[in-house]
Design a protein around this motif. Structure first.
Motif, mmCIF file in Angstrom:
data_model
loop_
_atom_site.group_PDB
_atom_site.id
_atom_site.type_symbol
_atom_site.label_atom_id
_atom_site.label_comp_id
_atom_site.label_asym_id
_atom_site.label_seq_id
_atom_site.Cartn_x
_atom_site.Cartn_y
_atom_site.Cartn_z
ATOM 1 N N GLU A 197 0.920 -1.204 -0.013
ATOM 2 C CA GLU A 197 -0.094 -0.023 -0.081
ATOM 3 C C GLU A 197 0.856 1.387 0.035
ATOM 4 O OE1 GLU A 197 -3.499 -0.049 0.050
ATOM 5 O OE2 GLU A 197 -3.236 -2.188 -0.461
ATOM 6 N N VAL A 198 0.387 2.166 -0.764
ATOM 7 C CA VAL A 198 1.348 3.434 -0.685
ATOM 8 C C VAL A 198 1.004 4.117 0.636
ATOM 9 C CG1 VAL A 198 1.147 6.035 -1.747
ATOM 10 C CG2 VAL A 198 0.793 3.949 -3.077
ATOM 11 N N ILE A 199 2.329 4.603 1.215
ATOM 12 C CA ILE A 199 2.128 5.315 2.265
ATOM 13 C C ILE A 199 2.009 6.801 2.099
ATOM 14 C CG2 ILE A 199 3.660 6.292 4.235
ATOM 15 C CD1 ILE A 199 5.359 3.570 3.834
ATOM 16 N N PRO A 200 0.755 7.621 2.650
ATOM 17 C CA PRO A 200 0.498 8.424 2.348
ATOM 18 C C PRO A 200 1.547 9.622 2.594
ATOM 19 C CG PRO A 200 -1.030 7.709 3.831
ATOM 20 C CD PRO A 200 0.006 6.647 3.847
ATOM 21 N N ARG A 201 1.423 10.819 1.833
ATOM 22 C CA ARG A 201 2.376 11.763 1.808
ATOM 23 C C ARG A 201 2.006 12.660 3.329
ATOM 24 N NH1 ARG A 201 3.620 17.290 -1.196
ATOM 25 N NH2 ARG A 201 2.906 18.531 0.157
ATOM 26 N N LYS A 202 3.109 13.079 4.035
ATOM 27 C CA LYS A 202 3.481 13.533 5.321
ATOM 28 C C LYS A 202 4.492 14.474 5.541
ATOM 29 C CE LYS A 202 0.357 13.225 8.293
ATOM 30 N NZ LYS A 202 -0.777 13.923 8.563
ATOM 31 N N ILE A 203 4.630 15.694 5.017
ATOM 32 C CA ILE A 203 5.569 16.466 5.014
ATOM 33 C C ILE A 203 5.401 17.634 5.698
ATOM 34 C CG2 ILE A 203 6.461 15.516 3.106
ATOM 35 C CD1 ILE A 203 6.079 18.123 1.527
ATOM 36 N N ILE A 204 6.587 18.266 6.323
ATOM 37 C CA ILE A 204 6.285 19.556 6.710
ATOM 38 C C ILE A 204 6.457 20.405 5.220
ATOM 39 C CG2 ILE A 204 7.782 21.377 7.879
ATOM 40 C CD1 ILE A 204 6.702 19.458 9.742
ATOM 41 N N ASN A 205 5.530 21.097 5.202
ATOM 42 C CA ASN A 205 5.163 21.976 3.900
ATOM 43 C C ASN A 205 5.544 23.474 4.003
ATOM 44 O OD1 ASN A 205 2.693 23.233 4.635
ATOM 45 N ND2 ASN A 205 1.840 21.337 4.364
ATOM 46 N N GLN A 206 5.639 24.015 5.262
ATOM 47 C CA GLN A 206 5.973 25.280 5.453
ATOM 48 C C GLN A 206 6.653 25.833 6.573
ATOM 49 O OE1 GLN A 206 2.659 28.396 6.195
ATOM 50 N NE2 GLN A 206 3.741 29.597 4.612
ATOM 51 N N PHE A 207 7.807 26.388 6.804
ATOM 52 C CA PHE A 207 8.465 26.972 7.951
ATOM 53 C C PHE A 207 8.393 28.504 8.023
ATOM 54 C CE2 PHE A 207 12.311 28.698 9.788
ATOM 55 C CZ PHE A 207 12.006 28.109 11.257
ATOM 56 N N VAL A 208 8.178 29.153 8.928
ATOM 57 C CA VAL A 208 7.932 30.419 9.174
ATOM 58 C C VAL A 208 8.675 31.080 10.593
ATOM 59 C CG1 VAL A 208 6.685 32.741 9.311
ATOM 60 C CG2 VAL A 208 5.866 30.740 7.831
ATOM 61 N N CYS A 209 9.576 32.003 10.421
ATOM 62 C CA CYS A 209 10.080 32.577 11.659
ATOM 63 C C CYS A 209 9.527 34.009 11.706
ATOM 64 C CB CYS A 209 11.607 32.673 11.776
ATOM 65 S SG CYS A 209 12.154 33.508 12.926
ATOM 66 N N ARG A 210 9.066 34.589 12.779
ATOM 67 C CA ARG A 210 8.579 36.069 13.091
ATOM 68 C C ARG A 210 9.275 36.358 14.140
ATOM 69 N NH1 ARG A 210 4.016 33.201 11.754
ATOM 70 N NH2 ARG A 210 2.818 34.099 9.912
ATOM 71 N N TYR A 211 9.698 37.879 13.828
ATOM 72 C CA TYR A 211 10.335 38.642 14.835
ATOM 73 C C TYR A 211 9.213 39.919 15.137
ATOM 74 C CZ TYR A 211 14.471 41.474 16.825
ATOM 75 O OH TYR A 211 15.370 42.036 17.620
ATOM 76 N N HIS A 212 9.039 40.030 16.302
ATOM 77 C CA HIS A 212 7.989 41.032 16.530
ATOM 78 C C HIS A 212 6.711 41.045 15.599
ATOM 79 C CE1 HIS A 212 10.541 43.230 19.095
ATOM 80 N NE2 HIS A 212 11.534 43.159 18.454
ATOM 81 N N ASP A 213 6.208 39.809 15.490
ATOM 82 C CA ASP A 213 5.137 39.509 14.704
ATOM 83 C C ASP A 213 5.305 39.748 12.953
ATOM 84 O OD1 ASP A 213 3.515 38.308 16.724
ATOM 85 O OD2 ASP A 213 3.012 40.633 17.451
ATOM 86 N N GLU A 214 6.567 40.066 12.690
ATOM 87 C CA GLU A 214 6.907 40.397 11.384
ATOM 88 C C GLU A 214 7.678 39.150 10.879
ATOM 89 O OE1 GLU A 214 9.730 43.269 8.550
ATOM 90 O OE2 GLU A 214 8.583 43.986 10.522
ATOM 91 N N VAL A 215 7.288 38.486 9.697
ATOM 92 C CA VAL A 215 7.895 37.280 8.829
ATOM 93 C C VAL A 215 9.283 38.001 8.615
ATOM 94 C CG1 VAL A 215 7.946 36.060 7.032
ATOM 95 C CG2 VAL A 215 5.682 36.519 8.216
#
Length: 108
Positions: free
Chosen positions: A41-59
């Motif tokens: 059986e195919v193992i379903p895709r499960k990846i980290i698709n986004q990473f974000v760092c914010r400093y003082h709520d600003e990306v």
């Protein structure tokens, strides 16, 4: 699959205007959806698709990922420390699961 473990390395303090190095890692299998289990059986895709760092709520750093990314994604980037404040690190996984860490930076 084990629960992904996020980690960051940020200096506790910085001099105003200093450029600091930030390291972020999440231990994650990053299943591509292209492999099969022992029963075929195919193992379903499960990846980290986004990473974000914010400093003082600003990306200040953001990246979108795909299945070509290796397991345990690691990022290293630089940031100019301007004022004391909060750094928020957020990893988003397929299916909507979110992993986050917070770090307070003291700028003197």
């Amino acid at each position: 699959m084990a629960t992904p473990t996020p980690r960051v390395q940020v200096p506790r303090t910085a001099v105003k205007g200093e450029i600091i190095k930030i390291k972020a890692l999440i231990e994650h299998q990053m299943e591509t959806g292209l492999r099969r289990d022992s029963s075929g059986e195919v193992i379903p895709r499960k990846i980290i698709n986004q990473f974000v760092c914010r400093y003082h709520d600003e990306v200040v750093f953001s990246v979108d990922l795909n299945e070509a990314m290796a397991a345990n994604p690691y990022f290293e980037f630089y940031l100019r420390a301007t004022t004391s404040g909060r750094l928020d690190f957020v990893w988003k996984e397929d299916g909507g699961r979110v992993f986050a860490l917070r770090h307070d930076l003291l700028v003197g």
